[in-house]
Write an enzyme that holds these catalytic residues in place. Structure first.
Site, mmCIF file in Angstrom:
data_model
loop_
_atom_site.group_PDB
_atom_site.id
_atom_site.type_symbol
_atom_site.label_atom_id
_atom_site.label_comp_id
_atom_site.label_asym_id
_atom_site.label_seq_id
_atom_site.Cartn_x
_atom_site.Cartn_y
_atom_site.Cartn_z
ATOM 1 N N THR A 109 2.459 -4.596 4.573
ATOM 2 C CA THR A 109 1.686 -4.913 5.596
ATOM 3 C C THR A 109 1.892 -6.565 6.273
ATOM 4 O OG1 THR A 109 0.231 -3.331 4.889
ATOM 5 C CG2 THR A 109 -0.525 -5.176 6.187
ATOM 6 N N THR A 126 3.058 -9.863 -1.268
ATOM 7 C CA THR A 126 3.519 -8.757 -2.327
ATOM 8 C C THR A 126 4.896 -9.103 -2.587
ATOM 9 O OG1 THR A 126 3.329 -7.389 -0.533
ATOM 10 C CG2 THR A 126 1.539 -7.259 -1.851
ATOM 11 N N LYS A 139 1.656 -12.884 5.473
ATOM 12 C CA LYS A 139 2.476 -12.213 4.298
ATOM 13 C C LYS A 139 3.136 -11.102 5.226
ATOM 14 C CE LYS A 139 1.681 -9.193 2.191
ATOM 15 N NZ LYS A 139 1.861 -7.621 2.221
ATOM 16 N N GLU A 164 13.075 -7.715 4.852
ATOM 17 C CA GLU A 164 13.808 -7.308 3.733
ATOM 18 C C GLU A 164 15.208 -7.063 3.783
ATOM 19 O OE1 GLU A 164 10.000 -4.315 2.068
ATOM 20 O OE2 GLU A 164 11.399 -3.452 3.415
ATOM 21 N N SER A 206 7.970 4.846 -6.776
ATOM 22 C CA SER A 206 6.524 4.387 -6.882
ATOM 23 C C SER A 206 6.002 4.698 -8.267
ATOM 24 C CB SER A 206 5.722 5.135 -5.847
ATOM 25 O OG SER A 206 5.900 6.464 -6.062
ATOM 26 N N ASN A 225 14.273 -0.430 -0.523
ATOM 27 C CA ASN A 225 13.563 0.652 -0.140
ATOM 28 C C ASN A 225 13.944 1.777 -0.731
ATOM 29 O OD1 ASN A 225 11.594 -0.295 1.644
ATOM 30 N ND2 ASN A 225 13.316 -1.181 2.671
#
Lengths: 408, 408
Positions: free
Chosen positions: B193, B156, B182, B280, B408, B403
């Site tokens: 995840t 992702t 991943k 990240e 969203s 982040n």
């Protein structure tokens, strides 16, 4: 003091002087700066003291000194050094603390154990004894100063001076409780340790003051987190001079004990929130309310898991109502939780209930709430009556800039 | 896949196909993107399976499904959805998993419990069953693909495809172990995840495979952290088809068991480190080695306290040899530690020993070490023989951008 003031800063309040407390500041020049960095507080004979100290397994010698001296419960002076935390400095660090305590004790004609010492700043560098001595000598003869000057002097990376005041009627007399505090991360470029000092003119038994402070600490200082890190030097001390002349507060049945404790609770909460308002890089104050947990302790752990989650904190920084990250933080706390009973709200708007997003909830009030400077996250676990409230701030580029772009 | 590749990325290795494993990918279009997002792996009859799953108290229905199916130890298919984690979606989420398992089982003529399902992506949105069905039907008839295509399809927010391969000689035959994984934060904009899938042609008893995987997980996947957050969906599954035809590996006394376990350990470690290399915002891979602790468990907790400390991670990002923050992280772990026995090194240079800075240590090799992409922090507690090694990445502006700047 830093040059960029936190957007969440509060103005320093008007705080009256407290009988039996004399504040003085001086330049010890622990760093190459032109500011006062040593605070010397003289306390009237008979002053009692209570304290809560860092749980770190690697505390500074100041913390060890205070822990021992607190057992005796008597205080005549407080010395606070800013710019050098004196932590992780071996026997030389211990010697510096002993020297400071001995010098102030000699001045006052008291025992060294009546002198409390706290230091904040860089770690691994022993506090220079010559500078401490010269600074202390200068403070002894300095003009007394006010609360704001003392609050500024104990600060390091703080962006504003932090103080608070409350009053209570005890035994027919008005007693005052005042506090100053410093800290902006739990530990930071210059070890932004949390150091808080509370002073009251109430007459209080030392053991009772300790019990009251421990109780006041639990829902205040123990419920805030900037980055989940814990300083080697965190210290909160409370001094009661007795100048108000009330009948001694000795236990919960003493006249005015309720009012005194309520005032102390309020003061600790005010001071704790000021630290979060100066959180490194903070742009929002976040209140996390957990209800319906199996116990208060469980609720506290879940609330801290949410408040310490980098993903929750970055979501709030971005104004994103990302309740999925809240679910994640509940799940990782390891406390009893039932996914299918979980309810989550931002401000007053329920966004998830019974393990599902609330279909078609109104996003407008959520977006408006997240745009504000004070954000409330509510989590109900639907299990039992345990609850807790904790406070944190958002995680922004400012935090990275302060902590990564700095060189020791 | 993200457009900006991690500076720590590794090229995808050449991985041979494994007997009994057929990989296919398709477009379910879980998001408005033009890429494959459904992976369908067909496994030969007789394949056994083992797994380790998230400890989250609020797991996804996929995790609950796998947990139940693992008890039976048999597998004929694996379906992985990317773009929607299907977590916190109530009964509709459960229905989606059941539908996928039933459809694949019908295709293969096996039990639904032989079908393993994992999903990753946004949470709180039930996996659209129609898209899953259409995607699965397309995958059934797609041409088989290679490992890299499958690794790309399960990703992702990952910035590069992650895979690894090892081999071992078991019972005179060469068996191959291959894995894809991943994950770039423990949870992220799109719920990054960690999903890891391991395939081998070795013949292994299901119970023994489970024991070997649990043992391999402990020093690998359980020893990495990007931000201390834990996904609701973390899953590692290992499938053994038996196509190599070796005598079954049933316990540690079986011929070749040592070699197989060493290969599995190596594979898990390789895969785990790839996740950190895609952390990240990561610019540096950090290895934290703790020795001299009271126990291995205590060493692990201290190492994770260091690896999860925002202040340690920002210091490394800034190339700052700030060992004071390491002391802080040791102290807050709550594990036995004696400040005056603590020793700390960066790379091969000791910077603190016996509770003191090493006087006049050579800063040049430390600075050079911290400039590199791989940083080693060593902590010796001087208490006993407990040790642990964990891995993390630094905390940079990139993490905040990913982040906080996301909606969203």
């Amino acid at each position: 003091m830093s040059s960029t003031i936190s957007p969440l800063a509060k103005p320093f309040p008007a705080i009256p002087m407290i009988g039996g407390v004399t504040l003085r500041v001086a330049r010890a020049r622990y760093k190459a700066w032109d500011r006062c960095d040593l605070t010397y507080v003289e306390l009237a004979p008979g002053t009692v003291v209570a304290g809560v100290l860092t749980q770190s397994r690697c505390p500074s010698p100041e913390v060890e000194w205070c822990r021992q001296a607190l057992v005796l419960g008597q205080a005549r002076a407080l010395v606070v050094n800013a710019g050098n935390a004196n932590a992780f400095t071996g026997h030389r660090g211990r010697a510096a603390v002993e020297t400071i305590a001995a010098r102030a004790a000699q001045r006052l004609g008291c025992k060294p154990s009546d002198v409390f010492v706290a230091s904040t700043g860089v770690i691994g560098v022993p506090l220079p004894i010559d500078k401490a001595e010269a600074g202390l000598d200068a403070a002894f003869v300095a003009q007394p100063c006010g609360w704001q000057a003392a609050a500024e002097t104990i600060g390091t990376t703080d962006t504003f001076a932090k103080g608070a005041v409350t009053q209570a009627v005890v035994d027919g007399r008005t007693v005052t409780l005042a506090g100053i505090i410093k800290g902006s991360g739990m530990i930071a470029p210059d070890m932004a340790t949390m150091l808080g000092f509370i002073f009251t003119d109430a007459t209080v038994d030392a053991g009772y003051l300790q019990a009251a402070l421990v109780a006041a600490n639990a829902p205040s200082f123990a419920c805030i987190t900037v980055d989940g890190d814990t300083s080697t030097s965190d210290t909160v001390l409370a001094f009661a001079t007795g100048a108000a002349g009330n009948a001694v507060l000795a236990d919960d049945d003493s006249s005015g004990a309720d009012a005194f404790r309520a005032a102390l609770d309020d003061l600790c909460r005010q001071l704790a929130l000021l630290v979060i308002r100066d959180g490194e890089g903070a742009s929002k104050l976040i209140e996390v309310q957990v209800t319906g947990a199996e116990s208060d302790r469980s609720a506290h752990r879940i609330a801290m898991s949410i408040a310490n989650s980098p993903l929750v904190k970055t979501a709030i920084a971005g104004g994103d109502a990302n309740w999925g990250r809240v679910v994640m933080a509940v799940g990782k706390a390891g406390e009893p939780a039932d996914r299918d009973r979980l309810a989550i709200r931002f401000g007053n708007t329920q966004v998830a209930r019974d393990g599902l997003a609330v279909e078609g909830y109104d996003e407008a009030p959520v977006a408006a709430h997240l745009k504000g400077q004070e954000v409330e996250i509510g989590v109900d676990l639907g299990l039992d009556g345990g609850s807790a409230t904790v406070w944190t701030c958002d995680l922004t580029h400012g935090y990275i800039s302060i902590n990564a772009d700095y060189r020791s």
